[in-house]
Write a protein that holds these residues in place. Structure first.
Motif: not given
Length: 315
Positions: A46-53, A293-301
């Protein structure tokens, strides 16, 4: 003098005298290891793939997740093979690699936890200058410094411990090759080694811990001054998760090593070693992400993208 264990290797005794307890522990460790593999892999992806992280906090969290994966994988597979199989031996090379890796990763984790506290200090206390201070060059340099210090300490402590003559005693009363277990089977005066280990632990544990406590003090003062309750809860949530991880990891290490070298309770030492080297790295993903919440949002996305992709493939 050539260490005779170079040819014969070692036998890891574990809880040989308590087979039922050993099987229970192995089952728990297997379950925890599975959680560690899944949780830390999700954090890394997730830390690699999600732009918000793509922030310093998640950069350091990704590095801790990689470290924790290496930490548990260095110990658990060999431990389970020895418990579930008839052969409890480990080669000299395998033992040396396990010992070197354990020392390095332990020190790196101590430093990285302090680095993460420094990152949180800048995020909470200097929010306007946060991204300028915690630029990519500094973040990468801090991680590189942690690994360099870990490697240097490893080259001092580990070869020293592996070079002790055992005079035919190749039975390590432990689940894995650890410095304290190596010292106990040595047939020479190990006072110098014990003092060296004690001093190294004092420096590598208490210096980062002091930095963490100072950073936490400034963070607590800054959080109390945040007027919007939502902002205060968010800052407190990030910092409290980190402090929980720090308390578990450092508390176990201090109890294990910042005490006289020859602990009378060997079984307690084994359980504590399992706790700081297997349980704690497996708990980290849960502690850091459950209230994030940011991590949960990234997982949902990510799950949403996967469902959309599968739906497109179906059509």
């Amino acid at each position: 003098m050539i260490n005779e264990s170079y040819f014969n290797g070692f036998t890891l005794l574990g809880f040989t005298g308590h087979p039922q307890l050993e099987m229970i522990i192995s089952g728990v460790v297997f379950f925890i290891y599975a959680i560690s593999l899944i949780g830390n892999t999700v954090i890394i992806l997730l830390s690699f793939l999600d732009d918000h992280l793509q922030t310093p906090m998640y950069f350091f969290l990704r590095n801790v997740a990689i470290l924790d994966l290496c930490y548990t994988t260095n110990i658990v597979p060999q431990m389970l093979v020895n418990i579930w199989g008839k052969d409890k031996r480990i080669t000299f090379g395998g033992c040396a690699f396990q010992l070197f890796t354990d020392v390095t990763l332990c020190i790196v984790e101590c430093i990285l936890l302090a680095v993460m506290s420094y990152d949180r200090f800048n995020a909470v206390c200097k929010p306007l200058h946060y991204m300028t201070i915690m630029n990519s060059q500094l973040c990468q340099g801090l991680v590189a410094m942690a690994w360099l210090v870990g490697a240097i300490n490893c080259t001092i402590l580990s070869p020293y411990a592996m070079s002790f003559p055992q005079c035919g005693n190749h039975h390590l009363d432990h689940f894995f090759c650890e410095i304290s277990a190596m010292v106990k089977i040595a047939w020479v005066n190990t006072t110098a080694m014990e003092v060296t280990t004690f001093v190294a632990c004092l420096i590598m544990v208490f210096v980062p811990l002091l930095l963490i406590l100072v950073s936490s003090g400034f963070i607590a003062l800054a959080v109390l001054q945040i007027k919007p309750a939502t902002g205060r809860r968010k800052a407190f949530g990030h910092c409290s998760s980190h402090l929980i991880v720090v308390s578990i990891f450092y508390g176990t290490l201090i109890y294990m090593y910042i005490q006289p070298g020859n602990s009378p309770n060997q079984d307690e030492g084994k359980l504590l070693s399992i706790f700081y080297s297997i349980v704690t790295p497996s708990l980290n993903p849960l502690i850091y992400t459950l209230r994030n919440k940011e991590f949960k949002g990234a997982l949902k996305r990510l799950i949403g993208k996967e469902k959309h992709f599968m739906g497109t493939m179906g059509h």
